[in-house]
Motif scaffolding. Sequence first.
Motif, PDB file in Angstrom:
ATOM      1  N   PRO A   1     -16.004   5.053  -3.428  1.00  0.00           N
ATOM      2  CA  PRO A   1     -14.852   5.965  -3.455  1.00  0.00           C
ATOM      3  C   PRO A   1     -13.571   5.346  -2.896  1.00  0.00           C
ATOM      4  CG  PRO A   1     -16.809   7.113  -2.688  1.00  0.00           C
ATOM      5  CD  PRO A   1     -17.172   5.662  -2.750  1.00  0.00           C
ATOM      6  N   ILE A   2     -12.456   5.641  -3.562  1.00  0.00           N
ATOM      7  CA  ILE A   2     -11.110   5.360  -3.064  1.00  0.00           C
ATOM      8  C   ILE A   2     -10.447   6.702  -2.800  1.00  0.00           C
ATOM      9  CG2 ILE A   2      -8.823   4.458  -3.638  1.00  0.00           C
ATOM     10  CD1 ILE A   2     -10.193   2.329  -5.348  1.00  0.00           C
ATOM     11  N   THR A   3      -9.953   6.894  -1.584  1.00  0.00           N
ATOM     12  CA  THR A   3      -9.291   8.142  -1.204  1.00  0.00           C
ATOM     13  C   THR A   3      -7.890   7.817  -0.714  1.00  0.00           C
ATOM     14  OG1 THR A   3     -11.433   9.050  -0.516  1.00  0.00           O
ATOM     15  CG2 THR A   3      -9.458  10.230   0.193  1.00  0.00           C
ATOM     16  N   ILE A   4      -6.882   8.406  -1.364  1.00  0.00           N
ATOM     17  CA  ILE A   4      -5.478   8.131  -1.060  1.00  0.00           C
ATOM     18  C   ILE A   4      -4.798   9.442  -0.690  1.00  0.00           C
ATOM     19  CG2 ILE A   4      -3.293   7.283  -2.002  1.00  0.00           C
ATOM     20  CD1 ILE A   4      -4.943   5.492  -3.881  1.00  0.00           C
ATOM     21  N   GLY A   5      -4.036   9.435   0.400  1.00  0.00           N
ATOM     22  CA  GLY A   5      -3.392  10.645   0.894  1.00  0.00           C
ATOM     23  C   GLY A   5      -2.107  10.990   0.164  1.00  0.00           C
ATOM     24  N   ASN A   6      -1.227  11.702   0.862  1.00  0.00           N
ATOM     25  CA  ASN A   6       0.040  12.161   0.294  1.00  0.00           C
ATOM     26  C   ASN A   6       1.173  11.175   0.604  1.00  0.00           C
ATOM     27  OD1 ASN A   6      -1.156  14.677  -0.531  1.00  0.00           O
ATOM     28  ND2 ASN A   6      -0.992  15.361   1.594  1.00  0.00           N
ATOM     29  N   ARG A   7       2.120  11.110  -0.328  1.00  0.00           N
ATOM     30  CA  ARG A   7       3.324  10.285  -0.150  1.00  0.00           C
ATOM     31  C   ARG A   7       2.969   8.816   0.090  1.00  0.00           C
ATOM     32  NH1 ARG A   7       3.464  14.808   2.478  1.00  0.00           N
ATOM     33  NH2 ARG A   7       2.870  13.765   4.424  1.00  0.00           N
ATOM     34  N   VAL A   8       2.128   8.305  -0.790  1.00  0.00           N
ATOM     35  CA  VAL A   8       1.734   6.893  -0.746  1.00  0.00           C
ATOM     36  C   VAL A   8       2.415   6.168  -1.903  1.00  0.00           C
ATOM     37  CG1 VAL A   8      -0.193   5.276  -0.954  1.00  0.00           C
ATOM     38  CG2 VAL A   8      -0.459   7.374   0.389  1.00  0.00           C
ATOM     39  N   TYR A   9       3.082   5.051  -1.597  1.00  0.00           N
ATOM     40  CA  TYR A   9       3.821   4.285  -2.597  1.00  0.00           C
ATOM     41  C   TYR A   9       3.228   2.881  -2.702  1.00  0.00           C
ATOM     42  CZ  TYR A   9       7.357   7.905  -1.662  1.00  0.00           C
ATOM     43  OH  TYR A   9       8.009   9.094  -1.474  1.00  0.00           O
TER      44      TYR A   9
ATOM     45  N   LEU B   1      -6.763  -2.582  -5.011  1.00  0.00           N
ATOM     46  CA  LEU B   1      -7.714  -1.939  -4.105  1.00  0.00           C
ATOM     47  C   LEU B   1      -9.113  -2.291  -4.589  1.00  0.00           C
ATOM     48  CD1 LEU B   1      -6.099   1.637  -3.840  1.00  0.00           C
ATOM     49  CD2 LEU B   1      -5.475  -0.462  -2.626  1.00  0.00           C
ATOM     50  N   PHE B   2      -9.813  -3.118  -3.818  1.00  0.00           N
ATOM     51  CA  PHE B   2     -11.110  -3.645  -4.237  1.00  0.00           C
ATOM     52  C   PHE B   2     -12.221  -3.065  -3.365  1.00  0.00           C
ATOM     53  CE2 PHE B   2      -8.836  -7.863  -5.459  1.00  0.00           C
ATOM     54  CZ  PHE B   2      -8.395  -7.302  -6.645  1.00  0.00           C
ATOM     55  N   THR B   3     -12.986  -2.103  -3.884  1.00  0.00           N
ATOM     56  CA  THR B   3     -14.159  -1.630  -3.143  1.00  0.00           C
ATOM     57  C   THR B   3     -15.398  -2.453  -3.470  1.00  0.00           C
ATOM     58  OG1 THR B   3     -14.954  -0.029  -4.792  1.00  0.00           O
ATOM     59  CG2 THR B   3     -13.243   0.730  -3.261  1.00  0.00           C
ATOM     60  N   ALA B   4     -15.361  -3.226  -4.544  1.00  0.00           N
ATOM     61  CA  ALA B   4     -16.551  -3.937  -5.023  1.00  0.00           C
ATOM     62  C   ALA B   4     -16.817  -5.201  -4.218  1.00  0.00           C
ATOM     63  CB  ALA B   4     -16.375  -4.294  -6.497  1.00  0.00           C
TER      64      ALA B   4
ATOM     65  N   TRP C   1       3.380   2.894   2.674  1.00  0.00           N
ATOM     66  CA  TRP C   1       4.104   2.069   1.705  1.00  0.00           C
ATOM     67  C   TRP C   1       3.435   0.701   1.680  1.00  0.00           C
ATOM     68  CZ3 TRP C   1       9.441  -0.475   2.988  1.00  0.00           C
ATOM     69  CH2 TRP C   1       9.859  -1.258   1.897  1.00  0.00           C
ATOM     70  N   ILE C   2       2.935   0.316   0.499  1.00  0.00           N
ATOM     71  CA  ILE C   2       2.202  -0.940   0.344  1.00  0.00           C
ATOM     72  C   ILE C   2       3.017  -1.866  -0.553  1.00  0.00           C
ATOM     73  CG2 ILE C   2       0.055  -1.998  -0.434  1.00  0.00           C
ATOM     74  CD1 ILE C   2      -1.362   0.626   0.153  1.00  0.00           C
ATOM     75  N   GLY C   3       3.381  -3.033  -0.027  1.00  0.00           N
ATOM     76  CA  GLY C   3       4.251  -3.964  -0.732  1.00  0.00           C
ATOM     77  C   GLY C   3       3.567  -4.680  -1.886  1.00  0.00           C
ATOM     78  N   GLY C   4       4.376  -5.382  -2.673  1.00  0.00           N
ATOM     79  CA  GLY C   4       3.894  -6.040  -3.880  1.00  0.00           C
ATOM     80  C   GLY C   4       2.826  -7.087  -3.607  1.00  0.00           C
ATOM     81  N   GLY C   5       1.818  -7.110  -4.486  1.00  0.00           N
ATOM     82  CA  GLY C   5       0.787  -8.126  -4.417  1.00  0.00           C
ATOM     83  C   GLY C   5      -0.206  -7.976  -3.291  1.00  0.00           C
ATOM     84  N   VAL C   6      -0.221  -6.840  -2.624  1.00  0.00           N
ATOM     85  CA  VAL C   6      -1.166  -6.628  -1.519  1.00  0.00           C
ATOM     86  C   VAL C   6      -2.581  -6.441  -2.072  1.00  0.00           C
ATOM     87  CG1 VAL C   6      -1.877  -5.004   0.293  1.00  0.00           C
ATOM     88  CG2 VAL C   6       0.519  -5.694   0.095  1.00  0.00           C
ATOM     89  N   ILE C   7      -3.552  -7.018  -1.380  1.00  0.00           N
ATOM     90  CA  ILE C   7      -4.972  -6.824  -1.686  1.00  0.00           C
ATOM     91  C   ILE C   7      -5.615  -6.105  -0.508  1.00  0.00           C
ATOM     92  CG2 ILE C   7      -7.189  -7.968  -2.059  1.00  0.00           C
ATOM     93  CD1 ILE C   7      -5.624 -10.272  -3.372  1.00  0.00           C
ATOM     94  N   ILE C   8      -6.311  -5.012  -0.804  1.00  0.00           N
ATOM     95  CA  ILE C   8      -7.063  -4.286   0.223  1.00  0.00           C
ATOM     96  C   ILE C   8      -8.544  -4.449  -0.094  1.00  0.00           C
ATOM     97  CG2 ILE C   8      -7.497  -2.049   1.292  1.00  0.00           C
ATOM     98  CD1 ILE C   8      -4.619  -1.307   0.627  1.00  0.00           C
ATOM     99  N   ASN C   9      -9.278  -5.002   0.849  1.00  0.00           N
ATOM    100  CA  ASN C   9     -10.669  -5.376   0.630  1.00  0.00           C
ATOM    101  C   ASN C   9     -11.638  -4.220   0.881  1.00  0.00           C
ATOM    102  OD1 ASN C   9     -10.136  -7.946  -0.236  1.00  0.00           O
ATOM    103  ND2 ASN C   9     -10.681  -8.957   1.677  1.00  0.00           N
TER     104      ASN C   9
END
Length: 215
Positions: free
Chosen positions: A94-102, A109-112, A138-146
Amino acid sequence: MESMKQRMLGGKLYKANDLEISVESQRGSDLVWQFNHLAPDKKAERAAVLKQLFHAFGDNNYIEPPFYVDYGAHTSIGDHFYANTDCVFLDTAPITIGNRVYLAPKVSLFTAGHPIDAAIRGEDLEYGKPIKIGDDVWIGGGVIINPGVTIGSDVVIGSGSVVTKDVPDHVIVAGNPARMIRRITDKDHAQWQQQKDEFLTWQQQADESQQSKQS
């Protein structure tokens, strides 16, 4: 006995060629293809496809194509969400994203995940760990979340960062691997409130000038 899909969503080893998982993956691929091939002026149609695609998709949201997601059905997004072009969500877990996220362009976003043991990895066994993102991020360009990362609320993540560990509330992080640069403080809020006040003054003057020209 738990199903292969339940194992996948529970963070256990599983095989992606399972029939139930394959059907759900195909559904996601079909909807993503529809979304990415709609004309730019088909905003209502795009929004309708995204409502079908995701487990939850709030109000006043916008995703700029092209966009990719594995399943969609494992992703929940709050209100006032924006994702710029070329974002990728691998929602094995699961990916869970809140309010007002840019999200800036090319956020991933890599859960695998795959086993470190090469022999077991070669048997096509894989796993997933959930990603959670709070409000006002606020997540900037090219960000990877593991896999397995939780990001708090009121957070800024600098461009090009690779986020491998949890991020607390009210901070700016950047780097590879991402680390805390500093906290977001009352001084930041005061500075940006001052700039907002200046903008509102300018906007009021611009509106009055426009009205004067029309009268």
